[in-house]
Design a protein around this motif. Sequence first.
Motif, PDB file in Angstrom:
ATOM      1  N   TYR A 234      38.118-109.770  28.489  1.00  0.00           N
ATOM      2  CA  TYR A 234      37.549-109.134  29.680  1.00  0.00           C
ATOM      3  C   TYR A 234      37.726-107.617  29.678  1.00  0.00           C
ATOM      4  CZ  TYR A 234      37.109-107.607  34.510  1.00  0.00           C
ATOM      5  OH  TYR A 234      36.750-106.910  35.648  1.00  0.00           O
TER       6      TYR A 234
ATOM      7  N   CYS B  71      29.892-108.788  34.665  1.00  0.00           N
ATOM      8  CA  CYS B  71      31.334-108.900  34.488  1.00  0.00           C
ATOM      9  C   CYS B  71      31.873-110.092  35.269  1.00  0.00           C
ATOM     10  CB  CYS B  71      32.018-107.619  34.950  1.00  0.00           C
ATOM     11  SG  CYS B  71      31.749-106.222  33.833  1.00  0.00           S
TER      12      CYS B  71
ATOM     13  N   ASN C 166      30.496-112.208  30.590  1.00  0.00           N
ATOM     14  CA  ASN C 166      30.611-110.777  30.886  1.00  0.00           C
ATOM     15  C   ASN C 166      29.366-110.010  30.446  1.00  0.00           C
ATOM     16  OD1 ASN C 166      33.195-111.275  31.935  1.00  0.00           O
ATOM     17  ND2 ASN C 166      34.157-111.031  29.924  1.00  0.00           N
TER      18      ASN C 166
ATOM     19  N   CYS D  78      34.864-104.769  30.539  1.00  0.00           N
ATOM     20  CA  CYS D  78      34.759-104.771  31.998  1.00  0.00           C
ATOM     21  C   CYS D  78      36.013-104.242  32.699  1.00  0.00           C
ATOM     22  CB  CYS D  78      34.481-106.193  32.493  1.00  0.00           C
ATOM     23  SG  CYS D  78      32.860-106.851  32.028  1.00  0.00           S
TER      24      CYS D  78
ATOM     25  N   ARG E 109      35.719-102.132  35.780  1.00  0.00           N
ATOM     26  CA  ARG E 109      34.942-102.715  36.882  1.00  0.00           C
ATOM     27  C   ARG E 109      35.633-102.499  38.236  1.00  0.00           C
ATOM     28  NH1 ARG E 109      32.828-103.900  40.600  1.00  0.00           N
ATOM     29  NH2 ARG E 109      31.377-105.545  41.150  1.00  0.00           N
TER      30      ARG E 109
END
Length: 406
Positions: free
Chosen positions: A284, A118, A145, A288, A291
Amino acid sequence: MQLFPKTTTFTLFCAFLTLIHAYDVVREYSGVSFFDEWDFFGSWDNLTLGDVYWLDKSDAFSQGLAYVNSVGNAIIKVDNMHSVQSPQKRNSVRITTKDSYAVGSLWIFDLVHIPYGCSVWPAVWSLGGSTWPEGGEIDIMEAINLMPSNQMALHTTSGCFHNYTPPNQLGATLVTDCSTAAGCTVGELQPNSYGSGFAAMGGGVFATQFDVAGIFTWFWSRPNIPSSVTQSNSTSGIDISQWGPPSASYLAAGQCNITEFFTPQQLILDITLCGNWAGLPEVYFPSCGNRGPTGICYNDNVVGDGSNYNDAYFEIPYVRAYTTGGVAPTPTATPFEIVSKVDISTYPGYGSVTIPLSAVTATNTKLQPSQMFFPGNGASQRISWLQIGVGWWMTSIGVIILIELL
């Protein structure tokens, strides 16, 4: 009159066919001297706006972000050893070959490991000069990613396209106009071209043919690398006639005049973080977003102790550059059925914006053109004309041999 016995004639003809497919090595980057012929960027990421500072050579070595490991492979990596506080950037590495390679070149990258995770955005690419996109850009390996496979692309000024996908191209054409922000992109459908799958297979090889007939990129996972590659060395030529179909096949005919849109290219390897591809919220967050607590690329990854970047490194046995003075073949091999084809349609990022169109000029890039191998300065030019003469002579011999065979 028979110039040669029939058996000798046939042998010579086969040798001639092999010759016109051969490339000669002009530079190998490997071992303890790997970094000798590369420039280190020494600036922040002012092109893709990533959250990194690419160190100069002395700092990269002193901080352990560039070195040659115990088995002789070059390592470039993201800093995973120090804490970063907002709004600081994290240290990384970008290197560029001192040499430029003209049309008629071939490049092979043997990689054991590619950075992934990520926020991570690695790339193996080439650039024709310091002002983007004039001079062209060739993206050989680029992903972000947790993408399951590689994406390839060309970036040019207006007028270069990939509207026609050759039937033997293994990858999926995603964007056809090379002057768009994403470039004309092709997604890799073969498995293990990126991420943990690439690492688990012991890496693989990427190769790009930069020719007047087009620009072609191949990928082979470690078990599938052709014998002509595995058996080659730092001084031997290479025959690409048995390489099979390429992953990306950008034909010049009727679509893109290669010599008009691409000047001699310098090879580049870099790792950035977040930026205007990996860090785009729509790219993103779907893969992710969990995350960290904010769902923002920089906040949940770059900031902190850096332990999440343990996989953010390149490990490189060698990079080789080749050239040919003869006729370079256009890949025509029949496509094969891909086992476990990667489904790129379900993952965000493929064909997305990677470079802003406003980022035309990159300052402090250290990408000034150097003397080319073929053609180049006066001495190189004389070699080039000699090669042309030899190529004409061998072609004439080939015609004579064909007549004799008939």
